[in-house]
Write a protein that holds these residues in place. Structure first.
Motif, mmCIF file in Angstrom:
data_model
loop_
_atom_site.group_PDB
_atom_site.id
_atom_site.type_symbol
_atom_site.label_atom_id
_atom_site.label_comp_id
_atom_site.label_asym_id
_atom_site.label_seq_id
_atom_site.Cartn_x
_atom_site.Cartn_y
_atom_site.Cartn_z
ATOM 1 N N SER A 87 0.824 -1.199 0.000
ATOM 2 C CA SER A 87 0.000 0.000 0.000
ATOM 3 C C SER A 87 0.870 1.266 0.000
ATOM 4 O O SER A 87 0.539 2.253 -0.659
ATOM 5 N N LEU A 88 1.986 1.225 0.734
ATOM 6 C CA LEU A 88 2.914 2.376 0.695
ATOM 7 C C LEU A 88 3.364 2.619 -0.743
ATOM 8 O O LEU A 88 3.390 3.742 -1.226
ATOM 9 N N ARG A 89 3.729 1.527 -1.386
ATOM 10 C CA ARG A 89 4.223 1.592 -2.761
ATOM 11 C C ARG A 89 3.165 2.179 -3.710
ATOM 12 O O ARG A 89 3.439 3.075 -4.480
ATOM 13 N N LYS A 90 1.943 1.619 -3.610
ATOM 14 C CA LYS A 90 0.908 1.956 -4.617
ATOM 15 C C LYS A 90 0.135 3.228 -4.284
ATOM 16 O O LYS A 90 -0.275 3.949 -5.176
ATOM 17 N N LYS A 91 -0.135 3.442 -2.974
ATOM 18 C CA LYS A 91 -1.041 4.543 -2.632
ATOM 19 C C LYS A 91 -0.353 5.726 -1.964
ATOM 20 O O LYS A 91 -0.740 6.866 -2.186
ATOM 21 N N SER A 166 5.404 -7.748 -1.027
ATOM 22 C CA SER A 166 5.089 -6.318 -0.895
ATOM 23 C C SER A 166 5.192 -5.597 -2.236
ATOM 24 O O SER A 166 5.196 -4.369 -2.272
ATOM 25 N N GLY A 167 5.301 -6.366 -3.313
ATOM 26 C CA GLY A 167 5.316 -5.759 -4.645
ATOM 27 C C GLY A 167 6.702 -5.592 -5.239
ATOM 28 O O GLY A 167 6.841 -5.059 -6.340
ATOM 29 N N GLY A 168 7.734 -6.043 -4.528
ATOM 30 C CA GLY A 168 9.105 -5.950 -5.055
ATOM 31 C C GLY A 168 9.268 -6.905 -6.234
ATOM 32 O O GLY A 168 8.782 -8.036 -6.184
#
Ligand SMILES: C[S@@+](CC[C@H](N)C(=O)[O-])C[C@H]1O[C@@H](n2cnc3c(N)ncnc32)[C@H](O)[C@@H]1O
Length: 290
Positions: A87-91, A166-168
């Motif tokens: 969420s940090l990454r995307k939002k 986490s999207g990495g």
């Protein structure tokens, strides 16, 4: 000895002595956690009564440090709660992309895993932008560990799957290297970080930042201290700044809730409303959520 046999008055006497001898004020920590931790220290020291700890706290520095260590719970992980970092990454980072320098505060950073995790994500999402990071804790040993940026191999192995979750999409090994049987994070990730002692229970705000991570810290505080700390964190955020709490933590207090809008309620991420442009912020969030 069961922790519910610990008497509140005796516990308060002991905590007062801890405060006088060390400066640390645990009196507003959750009494359930305190009793469990104090019971554990009492049992492992073979003491019959809780107040047997008083002379030891006063005169035996080693015992006092052991007690302090036990009262500060420092469990953490690289990319702890991967969905939060996703969420940090995307939002969140898209909302802060234009801040120069981007100012971040990790309040209660423990041994630093969270600090390095965020630094990696920022590099991947925003590239090499000017960042000013404060990473603070009451536990000086944890801070020294965090500053070194050296973790055990199992911690990094576990962190690798969390990083992907986490999207990495790269490899965590690009951000660290093996060193004497441990893993050292690339110094570039930690060099702009100011690791320092800060007690959320007693210290005053030190400046304004754009993003605060205060995760899994207030869970150990009673309501009175939680509200006080939320007030301190709110005072430390720039308008439009983002506050991230731990999975079991909430804003919950009537004076605090109206000051924030939800960025990702599931991940406990909130934005501080600007007095005049909270609607704009909501629109920005909706745009990045789409
Ligand atoms: C469970 S760790 C959380 C670490 C990290 N934020 C995470 O979520 O993985 C809690 C940290 O809060 C710190 N802490 C406890 N009381 C504090 C206080 N009054 N002021 C600052 N830090 C505190 C502890 O020393 C510990 O390192």
């Amino acid at each position: 000895m069961s922790s519910n046999l610990i008497n509140n008055d005796e516990m308060n006497v002991l905590l007062e002595v801890v405060k006088q001898t060390s400066g640390y004020d645990f009196r507003d920590y959750s009494s359930r956690t305190l009793k469990r931790r104090l019971g554990y220290v009492q049992r492992s020291a073979g003491l019959e009564h809780l107040l047997d700890m008083v002379p030891l706290v006063k005169k035996d520095e080693k015992f006092r440090n052991r007690l302090l260590k036990s009262l500060s719970i420092t469990v953490t992980n690289l990319f702890r709660d991967p969905s939060f970092f996703l969420s940090l990454r995307k939002k969140v980072l898209p909302l802060l992309a234009k801040k120069r320098p981007l100012k971040i505060w990790h309040a209660g950073c423990a041994t630093g895993e969270e600090v390095y995790s965020l630094a990696i994500i920022i590099q991947e999402v925003l590239g090499q932008i000017p960042i000013l990071t404060y990473a603070t804790d009451i536990n000086n040993k944890s801070l020294a560990h965090a500053h070194k940026g050296v973790f055990s191999i199992p911690v990094v192995q576990e962190g690798t799957s969390a990083y992907w979750a986490s999207g990495g999409t790269g490899s965590l090994s690009n951000y660290c290297h093996c060193q004497y049987g441990s893993v050292k994070m690339n110094p570039s990730l930690g060099e702009k970080v100011n690791f320092s002692h800060f007690d959320l229970a007693t210290d005053s705000p030190f400046g304004k930042v754009d993003l605060i991570l205060c995760r899994n810290v207030m869970i150990y505080f009673n309501d009175h201290l939680q509200e006080k700390v939320l007030d301190l964190l709110t005072q430390s955020l720039n308008p439009g700044g983002i506050l991230c709490l731990g999975a079991k933590e909430t804003l919950k207090f009537p004076k605090v809730i109206p000051k924030y809008y939800e960025v990702d309620a599931l991940e406990k991420i909130y934005g501080l409303k600007r007095a005049s442009c909270s609607t704009t912020e909501k629109h920005q969030v909706m745009a990045v959520n789409l």
